[in-house]
Design an enzyme around this catalytic site. Sequence first.
Site, PDB file in Angstrom:
ATOM      1  N   ARG A  41       0.869  -1.483   0.184  1.00 22.59           N
ATOM      2  CA  ARG A  41       0.043  -0.053   0.007  1.00 22.59           C
ATOM      3  C   ARG A  41       1.060   1.233   0.202  1.00 22.59           C
ATOM      4  NH1 ARG A  41      -3.172   2.495  -1.920  1.00 22.59           N
ATOM      5  NH2 ARG A  41      -5.589   3.763  -0.319  1.00 22.59           N
ATOM      6  N   GLY A  42       0.809   1.940  -0.883  1.00 25.41           N
ATOM      7  CA  GLY A  42       1.895   2.876  -1.307  1.00 25.41           C
ATOM      8  C   GLY A  42       2.365   4.344  -0.261  1.00 25.41           C
ATOM      9  N   ASP A  44       1.806   3.747   2.857  1.00 26.63           N
ATOM     10  CA  ASP A  44       2.157   3.541   3.717  1.00 26.63           C
ATOM     11  C   ASP A  44       3.879   3.487   4.625  1.00 26.63           C
ATOM     12  OD1 ASP A  44      -0.687   3.403   5.405  1.00 26.63           O
ATOM     13  OD2 ASP A  44      -1.076   1.588   5.416  1.00 26.63           O
ATOM     14  N   ARG A  46       5.785   3.817   0.957  1.00 29.48           N
ATOM     15  CA  ARG A  46       6.464   3.840  -0.470  1.00 29.48           C
ATOM     16  C   ARG A  46       7.621   4.860  -0.228  1.00 29.48           C
ATOM     17  NH1 ARG A  46       2.291   6.259  -3.136  1.00 29.48           N
ATOM     18  NH2 ARG A  46       2.397   4.661  -4.501  1.00 29.48           N
ATOM     19  N   GLY A  74       2.095   3.084 -21.204  1.00 29.70           N
ATOM     20  CA  GLY A  74       0.636   3.043 -22.649  1.00 29.70           C
ATOM     21  C   GLY A  74       0.400   1.480 -22.410  1.00 29.70           C
ATOM     22  N   GLU A 108      -4.454  -8.045  -5.969  1.00 28.86           N
ATOM     23  CA  GLU A 108      -3.435  -8.746  -6.227  1.00 28.86           C
ATOM     24  C   GLU A 108      -2.934  -9.702  -5.079  1.00 28.86           C
ATOM     25  OE1 GLU A 108      -0.660  -4.842  -7.002  1.00 28.86           O
ATOM     26  OE2 GLU A 108       0.091  -5.701  -5.459  1.00 28.86           O
TER      27      GLU A 108
END
Length: 271
Positions: A41-42, A44, A46, A74, A108
């Site tokens: 979870r970014g 928390d 990253r 892309g 995920e």
Amino acid sequence: MEEVNEIHLLQYFIYYSLWLLLPFYFISVHGRNYDVFISYRGKDVRHNFLTHLRHALKKGGFRVFVDENDLQRGCNIIAELPNAIQQSRVALVLLSENYAESGWCLDELVNILDCRERLGQIVLPIFFHVRPSNVRHQNGRFGDAFARLHEAPVEEMEKRKNALYHITDLAGFNLRDVNGDEAQLIEKIIKDLQKKLSVKTLLINYLQTLGRIMRRVGNMVFGYSVRFGYHTAYALQQWRKNQGEELGTDLTVSPNNSERKRGEGEEALLW
């Protein structure tokens, strides 16, 4: 009598044909693009723990997939992430306080556990400022985060809850075990991965899996259990015991126990 013999010949042909194909299956499963996939979870982790962990992994020579950097511009992120998970030998699930508020993270996790069952992927949970019991039962602050999750179809929510429940069954790492020392936790993770991804360990896992598959195939084809390579495995018992002590896992085989005994951090077998 001739008809019976023809059936037996067909059974043997199927059995040994499958045996000959298994090395190619092993190459396809273990010849993956990444060593480690990190689910996190970014907001928390990253800009702190994740940065240091990723740096240590890459310094150790591991090929690491982290979605914010490694997806090509892309590309379809929805299509690419499941493929990246499947193409990784190990999945590190970084369970932090707000992990469960993200449907993306939980999906995920569902995918990761599915790869564990189907492909024998190694899955290691990391409990980062959360208790395993809170993850398992979705209570405490972790449960509060889960409550903020947007509603989804009942079947999908059940899959997510089951994934959170079962991830706590796996041996992993807990920040509390090192008294909150993040550097020490990262060091433990690196050492564990070096053991799990060594050629020696992968070979042992392959031989274990090969025997298990062939016993099941023999049971289907012949109608009784076939102990593939039993005598060879038993003759190597002492060697495997020594390897098991080194890896922290009991790999011994005995006349009354031809299956691999489960040990801490054991990865899933294919069946």
